[in-house]
Scaffold this active site. Structure first.
Site, PDB file in Angstrom:
ATOM      1  N   HIS A   1      26.029 -35.600 -36.381  1.00  0.00           N
ATOM      2  CA  HIS A   1      24.880 -34.697 -36.538  1.00  0.00           C
ATOM      3  C   HIS A   1      24.079 -34.540 -35.240  1.00  0.00           C
ATOM      4  CE1 HIS A   1      25.552 -34.068 -40.764  1.00  0.00           C
ATOM      5  NE2 HIS A   1      25.569 -35.377 -40.979  1.00  0.00           N
TER       6      HIS A   1
ATOM      7  N   GLU B   1      19.902 -37.716 -37.880  1.00  0.00           N
ATOM      8  CA  GLU B   1      19.950 -36.797 -39.028  1.00  0.00           C
ATOM      9  C   GLU B   1      18.573 -36.841 -39.701  1.00  0.00           C
ATOM     10  OE1 GLU B   1      22.923 -37.919 -41.867  1.00  0.00           O
ATOM     11  OE2 GLU B   1      22.877 -36.007 -42.954  1.00  0.00           O
TER      12      GLU B   1
END
Ligand SMILES: [Zn+2]
Ligand SMILES: [Zn+2]
Lengths: 498, 498
Positions: free
Chosen positions: A368, A343
């Site tokens: 993510h 991320e």
């Protein structure tokens, strides 16, 4: 056969079409064969989508290119969005404990309950606590004196204004996000503060229970059939100050989810991913891994696995913490991991290697995976081992990883059929709700103009496939979903008012 | 061997290192073996880079994440930037005729020449023309009367202020670009207007010659050894209104480049890519393709090929124009194409297929190819046939395809070693100069924190390899470049003041 003809004298329409078709087949859902009914529904959907995109090109107002705080109103006017709300979306697999329920109820109901106290930190953040006898102890460091909310409201000229200011303290939403949050460090600090503020309210035992039930309800109403929640399992407290342990929290989650599923036979329930803060000392992280293993034995039905949370860019990479994270393997224990990884926009840092390290540490999914497309080796491992990324577009935009969502790195991964699911991370904190807003961003923005019902169907199927549910439960979920999907497709095809 | 060990009980440091090493090898330049001297130079360079990135993380002021208009001053203070300026960069392969020379000279010298006239369009744009006898004819549609600049300046209180306003009319640079250019249509309109404004000055025969010579000088001073220029070959005019044809322009380019190369033996020269506006009728485009073929016969040394220019998002895809573009093939003529393709965020439109169509139409390079990473089939063809994309980061940012350059789609392509070169498109219009600013954005932002001297070396080698030069000329260019490279590396390694 197709490539070779490129060298012929004349490029042929049919060769070109074959190449384009090949590319369309590679896209997520590209290989799905739609039923006649689905084809019809798809036509309706694409008519709406094309009209909205034509309009956006004319007005230069395209929600996926705009900051979500500005786009939200436009999205809510979108017909495509209303279709997506009705669409059964399968599972929401990347959510955090106290970001799943719109904050209205917290302010208008919870803070009005008896014995609710408030204090202000020197930086202007709020902390809440219920206590009787009063005042709550201990007083948070540096905080003002505790103020009884009931008494405080009684003295106010304008309670509505005060309540609105409370609402603002529980989300990141502002009119001018670029101005309010000049960099990632600032918005992350504010983001984590909001969790602290919310925590005081939701860790109060009666609220804890109800918050989760209402959260399930909100996702249920958004046509989600199942969810997996990253939960910190912090101590929940009673009015007299007594606190409960992790087991109590997990048991409560289980009870609430089971009751909700029983009351709503078209909802499967929820599982919990115990999540610990990555910034903690590795000894504490080792303890939390041990705790996770114990919880998994005790709550096999509800306890899905383990994750680490907190801003990755601050450091504390998975590899630095590996001593703790390999404990289950060394003990021959199966503790599934669901690591947040990648991320970040900082390619090439130790943190950026988290996407690879998550895979090395045998993660079940990648939270993510924003950085994955820049890691060809990790990308291949993820593809070959069928480890999906959990794409949360609005979260990535609000937390300043990307501005125009058409540039989200998931776009290229989608176009080559990389395993992924769509989720919403902390919708209530971003001013969103359920999964529909994120699906809108994906369908209209990230997936491109041509993406149609196929990608939506595949993404919802993915969410079931990549869930932590047992094969049996997956089958049940899929059956429930399929029924809803058929009705959704039928209504859309027949032009029923959605 | 490496992957299998993932399933063993313990993830091993050496396996992880092997995976990371594998990923590093895939990056552009990752397989280059550096000499001892280069290793030393690399250490110096990386020390500077790491210090600047550490500083950026502390201050949250990272130039590649900022709009170039704001980042420029910071870049000019960067030590890495000063190294990059000294680095021999090989060839600049994606440039447009009147965007290569800083605009200062145009205002402070050219507009002060005798017989220079100015008029204002209703929208406040400027047009210039030299003429004697006066006034210039014909008067541009809707323009004010022609004003003789010499006379006009004589009446002004503040000539400096006026000259500064002229400068502003020749670039896109403003203090607040987000406010000034609220969408792509607006900035493209302004961008094309600047070309019209500049055109009146540079199409005046004496200026034409000198502009190009000075442009070459500016790139030469930025340590570029060769360039390829997309040129529209519009009529160049004399003071008496007489105009010259395309052949004259091409011949002049050739003469100027050859003279410059003769005067600077460490400079190879320039070649021209005849470029026509994509918005024109297909009949005109067919005529321009025919013209290109004739020019290629007549000026084999200078005429490199053909391209289409103008905002892709406005339509007029390559495939719509294929009737004109397949003419050379049907006539058995070798006309190399250098198509702009995929300079768009609109995935899935007909324009977005340009990246594929450029390849089908046998393009030699892809101009920008911003959309390529979202086209797995086109990406594979480009990779397998070794057709590079021409990445122009600052152009893409200023023209609003991407804001934070770390999210430039070239990042993932770079990380897997996709063929590419770096160029600057229209540096003077973006307030940049030569290639160094774009190399800075690539080296610091797009390529990630770990990218080192290897990627720089490979990108400069790429620029020679993918140029349109003959094998012989490539060899000569490489020899010139190598000498300069060795000196650059030596100076950097020895810590000589760069
Ligand atoms: Zn998360
Ligand atoms: Zn260009």
């Amino acid at each position: 056969m197709v490539i070779s003809s490129l060298c012929l004298a004349l490029p042929l329409d049919k060769d070109r079409k074959a190449l384009i078709r090949k590319e369309e087949m590679l896209q997520i859902g590209g290989k799905l064969l739609l039923t006649k009914q689905e084809e019809l529904a798809n036509e309706k959907l694409m008519a709406l989508k094309n009209a909205e995109i034509a309009q956006a090109m004319k007005t230069s107002q395209f929600p996926p290119s705009m900051h979500f705080f500005r786009a939200k109103k436009l999205i809510e006017e979108s017909k495509v969005f209303h279709v997506l709300k009705k669409m059964p979306k399968g599972a929401a697999l990347h959510l955090h404990d106290f970001g799943i329920l719109s904050v209205d109820w917290l302010v208008r109901n919870v803070t009005y309950r008896p014995h609710c106290y408030l204090c202000f930190t020197p930086r202007g953040n709020l902390q809440f606590k219920f206590a009787d006898p009063a005042p709550p102890t201990p007083k948070p460091e540096d905080c003002s004196e505790w103020i009884l909310l009931k008494k405080y409201r009684g003295q106010l000229q304008n309670v509505t204004e005060f309540d609105n200011s409370l609402l603002k303290n529980l989300t990141l939403v502002v009119d001018n996000p670029e101005l309010a949050y000049s960099d990632q460090a600032i918005i992350w600090a504010r983001f984590e503060n909001i969790f602290i503020t919310v925590a005081g309210l939701v860790h109060y035992a009666p609220v804890f229970r109800e918050y989760f039930a209402r959260g399930l309800q909100e996702f249920y109403e958004d046509n989600v059939q199942y969810l997996e929640l990253r939960a910190t399992l912090f101590p929940v407290y009673e009015l007299n100050g007594k606190t409960h342990d992790k087991e109590w929290s997990l048991k409560t989650y289980q009870e609430v989810a089971q009751k909700f599923a029983k009351d709503h036979p078209d909802f499967i329930g929820a599982r919990i991913i115990y999540s610990y803060h990555r910034r903690k000392n590795v000894t504490y992280i080792a303890e939390s891994v041990q705790a996770a293993m114990k919880l998994r034995v005790k709550f096999p039905e509800t306890m899905a696995g383990f994750d680490l949370v907190g801003q990755e860019d601050k450091g504390h990479s998975l590899w630095e913490l590996k001593e703790a994270l390999i404990l289950p393997t060394t003990q021959g224990f199966d503790l599934p991991y669901f690591f947040h990884a990648g991320e970040t926009d900082w390619q090439g840092t130790s943190i950026d290697e988290n996407v690879l390290d998550a895979l090395i540490l045998n993660t079940t999914r990648i939270g993510h995976g924003f950085a994955l497309s820049r890691h060809p080796v990790a990308k291949n491992i993820s593809l070959n081992r069928d480890i999906p990324i959990e794409v949360c577009p609005i979260s990535n935009q609000v937390l300043q990883l990307v501005s125009d969502l058409r540039n989200h790195p998931a776009a290229s991964l989608m176009s080559s059929g990389h395993p992924m699911v769509i989720s919403s991370d902390d919708p209530s904190i971003f001013g969103a709700k359920g999964l529909s807003y994120d699906f809108y961003e994906v369908f209209m923005g990230i997936a491109g103009v041509k993406a149609d019902l196929r990608i939506l169907k595949q993404l919802t199927l993915n969410s079931i496939k990549y869930s932590s549910l047992s094969a049996d439960k997956k089958q049940t979920t899929k059956e429930i979903w399929q029924k809803k999907w058929d009705k959704f497709v039928h209504d859309l095809a027949e032009g029923k008012k959605l």
